[in-house]
Design a protein around this motif. Structure first.
Motif, PDB file in Angstrom:
ATOM      1  N   VAL A   1       0.839  -1.182  -0.085  1.00  0.00           N
ATOM      2  CA  VAL A   1       0.161   0.202   0.029  1.00  0.00           C
ATOM      3  C   VAL A   1       0.892   1.260   0.030  1.00  0.00           C
ATOM      4  CG1 VAL A   1      -1.789   1.308   1.250  1.00  0.00           C
ATOM      5  CG2 VAL A   1      -1.732  -1.279   1.111  1.00  0.00           C
ATOM      6  N   PHE A   2       0.643   2.130  -0.981  1.00  0.00           N
ATOM      7  CA  PHE A   2       1.392   3.428  -1.214  1.00  0.00           C
ATOM      8  C   PHE A   2       0.492   4.477  -0.461  1.00  0.00           C
ATOM      9  CE2 PHE A   2       3.731   0.642  -4.290  1.00  0.00           C
ATOM     10  CZ  PHE A   2       4.977   0.801  -3.741  1.00  0.00           C
ATOM     11  N   LEU A   3       0.931   5.113   0.397  1.00  0.00           N
ATOM     12  CA  LEU A   3       0.349   6.260   1.075  1.00  0.00           C
ATOM     13  C   LEU A   3       1.198   7.393   1.503  1.00  0.00           C
ATOM     14  CD1 LEU A   3      -2.476   4.628   3.230  1.00  0.00           C
ATOM     15  CD2 LEU A   3      -2.810   5.761   1.007  1.00  0.00           C
ATOM     16  N   PRO A   4       0.849   8.695   1.148  1.00  0.00           N
ATOM     17  CA  PRO A   4       1.776   9.698   1.656  1.00  0.00           C
ATOM     18  C   PRO A   4       1.832   9.864   3.237  1.00  0.00           C
ATOM     19  CG  PRO A   4      -0.115  10.786   0.845  1.00  0.00           C
ATOM     20  CD  PRO A   4      -0.084   9.204   0.470  1.00  0.00           C
ATOM     21  N   GLN A   5       2.922  10.127   3.927  1.00  0.00           N
ATOM     22  CA  GLN A   5       2.871  10.527   5.556  1.00  0.00           C
ATOM     23  C   GLN A   5       2.401  11.902   5.672  1.00  0.00           C
ATOM     24  OE1 GLN A   5       3.471   8.261   7.973  1.00  0.00           O
ATOM     25  NE2 GLN A   5       3.736   6.675   6.301  1.00  0.00           N
ATOM     26  N   ASN A   6       2.486  12.690   4.811  1.00  0.00           N
ATOM     27  CA  ASN A   6       1.951  14.026   4.796  1.00  0.00           C
ATOM     28  C   ASN A   6       0.395  14.139   5.113  1.00  0.00           C
ATOM     29  OD1 ASN A   6       1.170  16.815   4.462  1.00  0.00           O
ATOM     30  ND2 ASN A   6       2.894  16.946   2.662  1.00  0.00           N
ATOM     31  N   ASN A   7      -0.155  14.639   6.091  1.00  0.00           N
ATOM     32  CA  ASN A   7      -1.327  14.762   6.313  1.00  0.00           C
ATOM     33  C   ASN A   7      -1.964  15.742   5.808  1.00  0.00           C
ATOM     34  OD1 ASN A   7      -1.525  12.407   8.173  1.00  0.00           O
ATOM     35  ND2 ASN A   7      -0.981  13.647  10.047  1.00  0.00           N
ATOM     36  N   SER A   8      -1.481  16.701   4.991  1.00  0.00           N
ATOM     37  CA  SER A   8      -2.325  17.524   4.059  1.00  0.00           C
ATOM     38  C   SER A   8      -2.937  16.975   3.097  1.00  0.00           C
ATOM     39  CB  SER A   8      -1.123  18.676   3.534  1.00  0.00           C
ATOM     40  OG  SER A   8      -0.328  17.903   2.600  1.00  0.00           O
ATOM     41  N   TYR A   9      -2.672  15.488   2.730  1.00  0.00           N
ATOM     42  CA  TYR A   9      -3.578  15.058   1.989  1.00  0.00           C
ATOM     43  C   TYR A   9      -4.856  14.340   2.390  1.00  0.00           C
ATOM     44  CZ  TYR A   9       0.494  16.026  -1.141  1.00  0.00           C
ATOM     45  OH  TYR A   9       1.416  16.586  -1.998  1.00  0.00           O
ATOM     46  N   LEU A  10      -5.897  14.244   1.658  1.00  0.00           N
ATOM     47  CA  LEU A  10      -6.989  13.735   2.168  1.00  0.00           C
ATOM     48  C   LEU A  10      -6.900  12.009   2.216  1.00  0.00           C
ATOM     49  CD1 LEU A  10      -9.891  15.557   0.502  1.00  0.00           C
ATOM     50  CD2 LEU A  10      -9.106  15.828   2.842  1.00  0.00           C
TER      51      LEU A  10
END
Length: 233
Positions: free
Chosen positions: A31-40
């Protein structure tokens, strides 16, 4: 969420039939997800839903063991390198994400070459509709930008509009607005469509744009569409 679990299994059977003999063993999910919480679609927001799907799969299909591995999808090439590095040991059976266009492009190309199914809530740009070659194993679970463009053409047909001015705010990095409006521009070949690119470093003066584009083929432009494309999920 039940649809997500069923989609996991369906994609594995369709795209990776050689795995069907070992479905009662281990299934590796990357699973690829950004750690940056600015993304929904950040890790903090999406990972709980993935874990919930994993628990449902375990309860409904006890013979299947979905092992979830999370990777940060930022910056642009990190997801591609993570897939390549992990595959040196064991290729994943299923990939979820990435969402953004540049991250998704490299991952989906490599996954399609290796015949690994990919599920993404993003990758909405027009180019990803090419399922004949490099994006053959991509399944998008959200409407693409071309679908949005079909809404625009339906509006134009209903109101008999002939021309439009598209304003595109292009940051030249993630280019969310560019990819959003790309589908509209290419699908409206039968209409007179002009576009203006707004750069972040330059002041935006709507009056000047109206003055420059007030006459298209001898008639005033009928419509001005602006989209806030900064928060694409």
């Amino acid at each position: 969420m039940a649809r997500l679990t069923e989609l996991f299994l369906l994609l594995l059977v369709i795209f990776n039939p050689v795995v069907t003999d070992s479905l009662s063993e281990e299934i590796e999910v990357l699973v690829f997800l950004p750690q940056n919480n600015s993304y929904l679609f950040s890790h903090a927001r999406v990972a709980p839903a993935i874990r919930y799907a994993q628990d449902r799969l375990k309860a409904e299909y006890p013979g299947f063991h979905f092992n979830i591995h999370f990777e940060n999808s930022e910056p642009a090439n990190r997801a591609l390198f993570a897939l390549a590095d992990r595959s040196c040991g064991q290729k994943p059976d299923l990939i979820i994400g990435p969402v953004r266009e540049y991250e998704a492009a490299g991952v989906v190309r490599l996954a399609s070459h290796w015949k690994i199914p990919v599920i993404s809530a993003g990758a909405l740009a027009t180019a990803f509709k090419n399922k004949g070659t490099e994006y053959s194993h991509l399944t998008r679970i959200a409407p693409s930008y071309v679908k949005m463009a079909e809404t625009f053409t339906a509006m134009f047909e209903h109101f008999t509009w002939k021309s439009a001015l598209l304003l595109i705010e292009d940051d030249m990095k993630e280019r969310d607005c560019y990819f959003t409006m790309e589908g509209v521009y290419h699908l409206m070949d039968d209409y007179n469509v002009e576009f203006e690119i707004i750069h972040q470093e330059a002041p935006f003066k709507i009056e000047d744009i109206f003055k420059t584009n007030q006459d298209i083929e001898g008639k005033p432009a009928l419509n001005l569409y602006t989209l806030n494309c900064k928060c694409i999920c």
